[in-house]
Enzyme design. Structure first.
Site, mmCIF file in Angstrom:
data_model
loop_
_atom_site.group_PDB
_atom_site.id
_atom_site.type_symbol
_atom_site.label_atom_id
_atom_site.label_comp_id
_atom_site.label_asym_id
_atom_site.label_seq_id
_atom_site.Cartn_x
_atom_site.Cartn_y
_atom_site.Cartn_z
ATOM 1 N N ASP A 169 0.887 -0.981 0.154
ATOM 2 C CA ASP A 169 -0.026 0.190 -0.322
ATOM 3 C C ASP A 169 0.542 1.355 -0.300
ATOM 4 O O ASP A 169 0.507 2.280 0.314
ATOM 5 C CB ASP A 169 -1.028 0.150 1.056
ATOM 6 C CG ASP A 169 0.009 0.365 2.525
ATOM 7 O OD1 ASP A 169 1.017 -0.239 2.767
ATOM 8 O OD2 ASP A 169 -0.940 0.331 3.613
ATOM 9 N N GLU A 170 1.859 0.554 -0.312
ATOM 10 C CA GLU A 170 3.797 2.578 -0.196
ATOM 11 C C GLU A 170 4.107 2.339 -1.021
ATOM 12 O O GLU A 170 4.735 0.807 -1.747
ATOM 13 C CB GLU A 170 3.680 2.197 1.587
ATOM 14 C CG GLU A 170 4.382 4.067 1.371
ATOM 15 C CD GLU A 170 3.956 3.621 2.923
ATOM 16 O OE1 GLU A 170 5.330 5.036 3.103
ATOM 17 O OE2 GLU A 170 4.732 3.014 3.986
#
Length: 347
Positions: free
Chosen positions: A95-96
């Protein structure tokens, strides 16, 4: 991404959107919170928090088991969006990611407009929100990405760097954990501006090689490039047991149960890397004790079999200081310097 796993669940089930939810653990068994949404955070629930503690803070918390395959699919969709703007993408997790948009010609090369368009595209195509940090380097962009969460953007232009870092708390710097922050505070060092005026000899005396990083970050300096050919460094699996283990034989059984699951993860890695991967460099066993201390024992040149892992487990067990064991894990570390054909190390 904003509370990514929880956000995917709220997207797929609108009834969850306005109630406190968390991914991980259950009311019947021990575990830790993987992700929680913002309504849960109002009660003090946080990622990596023991489930029982989260339930004390928020008794009406809804716990979800989670669906990792669904999260991976969403992550792949988001990364495909990134590729429309630049091929210089360095994933940090599902998610990053860091994006270097220096060569992107869209929006007249404006990093701010590019980041805002990426956020809008993600929301339109996935139904999920993302927060962005825009800055001249990775360290500042990472910090900026947390400034206006959720669903926000924060920009640090080159001429704003000096002022921004001067008032930045040292505890926000990468590598400065709670203990380092405490040591800094005892020396009267709380903000980046304090480091800039601190005697170099004092910093070296108390922080050794870390002094150089503290000095550079306190001035907003980060020379790391966005490394977009990232090789996986490790694969691991762990389990938080339902009841503390007080016998070594119980730890052996828990470790033995993890090996087939690790084999499956390694096979998935093989299929996703076209038959090539970085060779195994070391194998390790991890234990977390009832006082929440944890230890990892690693060794090179082992095959991933129970017999080979037992000496590592025994060494970790000897470090328990009479405490019981609440978590058992096993991991593989890769030599990221070379690639070779994958031969699974199971007998």
């Amino acid at each position: 991404m904003d509370c990514f796993f929880a956000a995917v669940e709220m997207r797929d089930n609108p009834a969850l959107r306005h109630i406190p939810i968390a991914i991980g653990g259950s009311r019947e068994a021990r575990g830790v919170i993987s992700t929680c949404n913002y309504p849960a955070r109002v009660f003090g629930v946080r990622s990596a928090m023991p489930t029982h503690q989260a339930l004390k803070l928020c008794p009406h918390l809804t716990l979800l088991k989670g669906n990792m395959e669904k999260y991976r699919i969403a992550s792949q969709q988001i990364r495909q969006i990134f590729q429309r703007y630049t091929d210089k993408v360095e994933p940090l997790s599902l998610d990053e990611a860091y994006l270097d948009v220096s060569d992107c010609k869209m929006f007249a090369g404006s990093a701010t407009l590019i980041a805002e368009n990426i956020r809008q595209t993600i929301k339109h195509e996935t139904g999920l929100t993302a927060s962005a940090g825009v800055a001249p380097n990775k360290f500042l962009a990472k910090i900026a990405s947390d400034e206006n969460k959720p669903d926000g953007i924060f920009v640090i232009t080159p001429n704003q760097v000096e002022h921004f870092v001067a008032t930045l708390p040292l505890k926000k710097l990468p590598g400065v954990g709670a203990k380092t922050a405490e040591r800094l505070a005892k020396l009267g060092l709380h903000l980046c501006a304090d480091i800039q005026t601190a005697p170099l000899a004092t910093l070296i005396k108390h922080f050794g090689s870390m002094a150089d990083s503290l000095l550079k970050r306190s001035q907003g300096i980060d020379e790391r490039e966005v490394f977009h050919n990232v090789q996986r460094k490790s694969i691991g699996i762990e389990t938080t047991v339902e009841h503390d283990l007080t016998e070594f034989t119980a730890c052996v059984a828990a470790l033995d149960a993890l090996l087939p699951k690790l084999a499956l993860r390694l096979e998935k890695y093989q299929s996703s890397s076209a038959g090539q991967y970085s060779p195994i460099n070391k194998i390790g066993v991890k234990l977390k004790f009832s006082d929440f201390r944890q230890t990892t024992v690693e060794k090179q040149g082992l095959s991933l079999t129970l017999d080979q892992l037992l000496p590592l487990l025994e060494e970790a067990w000897q470090r328990r200081q009479q405490h019981s064991v609440r978590l058992v894990g096993v991991q593989i570390g890769f030599n990221t310097g070379v690639l070779q054909q994958l031969n699974l190390p199971f007998e």
